[in-house]
Write a protein that holds these residues in place. Structure first.
Motif, short mmCIF file in Angstrom:
data_model
loop_
_atom_site.label_atom_id
_atom_site.label_comp_id
_atom_site.label_asym_id
_atom_site.label_seq_id
_atom_site.Cartn_x
_atom_site.Cartn_y
_atom_site.Cartn_z
N THR A 1 13.19 -54.07 12.61
CA THR A 1 13.70 -53.76 13.95
C THR A 1 14.52 -52.46 13.96
OG1 THR A 1 15.62 -55.20 13.55
CG2 THR A 1 13.74 -56.17 14.71
N THR A 2 15.09 -52.10 12.83
CA THR A 2 15.92 -50.90 12.77
C THR A 2 15.08 -49.66 12.48
OG1 THR A 2 17.75 -52.23 11.92
CG2 THR A 2 17.92 -49.85 11.60
N GLU A 3 14.14 -49.80 11.55
CA GLU A 3 13.42 -48.62 11.06
C GLU A 3 12.10 -48.36 11.81
OE1 GLU A 3 13.30 -49.03 6.78
OE2 GLU A 3 15.49 -49.29 6.68
N VAL A 4 11.61 -49.38 12.48
CA VAL A 4 10.39 -49.20 13.29
C VAL A 4 10.70 -49.47 14.76
CG1 VAL A 4 8.00 -49.89 13.67
CG2 VAL A 4 8.92 -49.80 11.33
N GLY A 5 11.27 -50.63 15.07
CA GLY A 5 11.57 -50.95 16.47
C GLY A 5 10.38 -51.55 17.19
N GLY B 1 15.35 -54.65 8.79
CA GLY B 1 14.63 -53.42 8.45
C GLY B 1 13.56 -53.07 9.48
N LYS C 1 2.62 -47.33 12.08
CA LYS C 1 3.89 -47.17 11.38
C LYS C 1 4.40 -48.53 10.88
CE LYS C 1 6.74 -44.22 13.50
NZ LYS C 1 7.86 -43.77 14.40
#
Lengths: 476, 476
Positions: free
Chosen positions: A56-60, A54, A71
């Motif tokens: 790494t995918t939704e924030v990075g 989550g 964020k």
């Protein structure tokens, strides 16, 4: 068997010490039974994987002070709450805000070739057209130290030792030393800029960034890391005996201060709510990658472990805290802030261990605790032995990156050593992405932390946390 | 032993064929003795390594038609002359000049993340601000083929199958098909742009470029490759069921024609100078890397082999040619030009094998020759068996990339199959650098080619080269 003698000696030291009169800390039998259950459940639980996926995918990427800093905190706060922690809060952390806008470099003579570079954190930028200068090369920091300033002045210093992959990540001490100390040293001898062979063990065309530091009074100079193949290229050209000229253009620098926060989640202890075991990782990452192994996984492991404990019929005796630390990368700012804020009450932090070595299997436990808690550590070690973890009773446990700053103000610490053989292939590069994590290895980490956290929370007696303790440890 | 039956059948076919009356081609005993000496000397010779080191260090990337195209030819001509070839010349090759100025991309919704992309060769650019559109994803080219144009129109098509590492590089057929055919197919259904998961077997954050093609009458659309971790990211977000929007900005395109050249070096044969064995590789490379494995090594292997033969007391009976082909990458332009220029006299090219699979060990030999030359191929195969090369008498030998275009006009061909297990980790990426080559593996390649080239040059009888031969081969 090679550990029999040191163990015996450690025992003698314990008996002989001034603290031998302490009632030994011990783990109750019932806790060990529950821990064994937690261990098995952890090996089938993907809460940590889902957390890492989550974030790494939704924030990075989560460069400290960058646009994803707030964020990421919002994301983690929401996640902590969704996972049912009893209490979630933030504690402010202020640090210099470093910004990367871009960089490029090329060898301009004797052959024209582009070079893959990344500016180091806290590096100043170059003038807009870059700095073009001849290279002077050293194969170690010591060689640079020994150099005459005349050989360095006005040049681009290149320092090129190579790290080798080791299970204990041992070469990173050398590699990170070149990165953190090299630019300051080069500046003192009048260098125009500084380049290093990336502090990494891979041969990918992806440089490893990381922070550098300039001592007080030293003029900051532009500093960047070359990918290992680019460092090879420079070295091959230097061997031809011709002067090598490089153009280095960095657009980056420190822009005032930023106030972020450590985000803390707590499971409230049943009988000793004000005492706690503390784990977690750091929420910031370097910007080229998405901070999966460094260090979404670290927080995720703590989250996964705490979440399993939260599902037990009742809360453990002590509280359990999971911390998502702010800005570890540029100098342990989150850990130092936590240490400063909680120094007076450090006795409450009965034991701590941060995860910041990726997500490969934990293979070793070491501890820095009071002598009368050694037997309890041996009990904990025995409980994680089925997970393939060995106990080294002779080495200290600094508690991991940010928590080493908390250990430094007196918290008892464990180190749960991850296998770092491949960690420095990806560390601080664009390659720090979710695919580098093996879900099975991650579950093993969660199992270890779940057992350790639970047993520390159930221990009868403490581990020696108090202001000024462990000063002899030689903190990192 | 599993090959006994096919071999027997092949023998029967030979007897039954119209060409059975041919006098069998054979390798004289003395030649086999010399070949064994060449083989041993090759394993201690670093001419190929020095060639590869020099070209990648002193020239670097060699995008066809780019600023290093002429520089690389000058470098190779000087090197061929320095190595004592009897004759060095160039033959012009004209092709469309494609230019890459830069590219960037990001996912803009539902989460903002940068994406690592590389434009595909022959892709047009986007408008300056990029193209921003919703993604429509397919897991194969067939799925895209089957798609309704309404689902594709105005969108960015993403095709995401994953290649797996194989010794024979087998998955590249599928991977390169997506790259070469996908954009044209997407354009025909009205897509705004095309993205693929890189045709590679690694999980580095380094996209694999490579050429694409647009069928006649199809409007070219911007097309680029995502690194595998970025493709994973897109797929993870798509799984969440929300629309995914990507901004893709490519600054690239075709700018007229360019005339480069195939550079040819020859050892002049003693008794049949107008007949020759031909080997080599392509001089152009993709621009993100320095073209070490693709394909400096290919030319280097030919150079190393020919250089060893040149040191024999006398020249072999036939000539030996080493070719540095122009612009293989964008469509075998060098090979096609050679084939066109030499088609009438293709009988002179008695046998050929280009090296374009990196520099890992050669493990298999296959051949497309006339039936009466099969025994001679078996003799050649026997001479390279000590190097670990197996003979597959049942499969054709297309002679390798550019030479497949020469094979197509009637040249007898050998394929000397390199182990490609790791090749597609680095192929067409910034990672194609010298460090990916193992000098020992490279020497094994040289040993194989030295033996093969020498024996082909000494063979009594030919291998069946003539206009129109091997038309049944199913050319790649």
């Amino acid at each position: 068997m090679p550990r029999t003698l040191p163990l015996l000696l450690a025992g003698l030291v314990t008996l002989a010490s001034a603290q031998a009169a302490d009632k030994p800390t011990r783990i109750p039998e019932a806790a060990l039974t529950t821990a064994a259950e937690l261990r098995e459940r952890a090996l089938a639980d993907d809460t940590a994987w889902e957390f890492t996926e989550g974030l790494t995918t939704e924030v990075g990427e989560r460069l400290a002070g960058g646009e994803n800093d707030a964020k990421a905190r919002e994301w983690v706060i929401a996640k902590f709450k969704a996972l049912g922690f009893d209490k979630v809060w933030s504690e402010p952390v202020t640090f210099p805000k470093w910004v990367r806008r871009g960089e490029h470099a090329q060898m301009t003579a004797p052959f024209a070739q582009k070079l893959a570079v990344l500016a180091l954190g806290h590096s100043p930028g170059t003038p807009a057209g870059g700095i073009t200068a001849e290279v002077v090369a050293f194969d170690s920091l010591d060689a640079l130290k020994a150099a005459n300033a005349d050989a360095v002045r006005g040049r681009i210093v290149y320092v090129g030792p190579r790290m080798h992959a080791r299970k204990d990540g041992g070469d990173y001490g050398m590699g990170s030393n070149v990165r953190t100390k090299g630019p300051s040293l080069a500046s003192q001898k009048g260098a125009a800029a500084f380049l290093l062979r990336s502090a990494g063990t891979d041969n990918n065309r992806l440089p490893h960034t990381g922070v550098t530091t300039f001592e007080n009074g030293v003029t900051p100079i532009p500093a960047a890391a070359l990918s290992s193949p680019d460092a090879d290229l420079i070295e091959r050209v230097l061997k031809r005996g011709k002067p090598v000229t490089i153009m280095l253009a960095l657009d980056c620098g420190i822009e005032g201060n930023y106030t972020g926060a450590n985000v803390i989640a707590e499971l409230r202890g049943r009988s000793k709510p004000n005492e706690y075991f503390i784990m977690g990782g750091h929420l910031d990452s370097w910007d080229p990658g998405t901070g999966a192994i460094d260090d979404a996984a670290g927080i995720a492991i703590g989250v996964g472990a705490a979440h399993l404990i939260a599902q037990l019929p009742q809360r453990p005796q002590r509280s359990i805290r999971v911390v998502a630390f702010a800005n570890e990368e540029a100098g342990l700012y989150g850990g130092k802030a936590y240490g400063a804020a909680h120094a007076k009450d450090i006795k409450s932090a009965v034991l701590g261990s941060e995860s910041d070595g990726g997500a490969d299997r934990i293979w070793k436990i070491t501890a820095s605790v009071k002598p009368s808690a050694r037997d309890a550590i041996a009990q904990i070690a025995e409980a994680i032995k089925p997970l393939g973890v060995e106990y080294d009773a002779t080495a200290p446990g600094h508690a991991g990156s940010d928590l080493s700053a908390v250990h430094a103000v007196g918290m008892a610490g464990l180190s749960l050593h991850q296998d770092m053989t491949r960690y420095f292939d990806w560390h601080h590069t664009a390659n720090d992405t979710l695919d580098k994590i093996d879900p099975e290895q991650l579950r093993q980490n969660v199992a270890v932390y779940a057992v350790v956290a639970y047993l520390a929370a159930q221990a009868e007696g403490d581990f020696g946390s108090k202001p000024g303790a462990f000063a002899e440890d030689g903190h990192e």
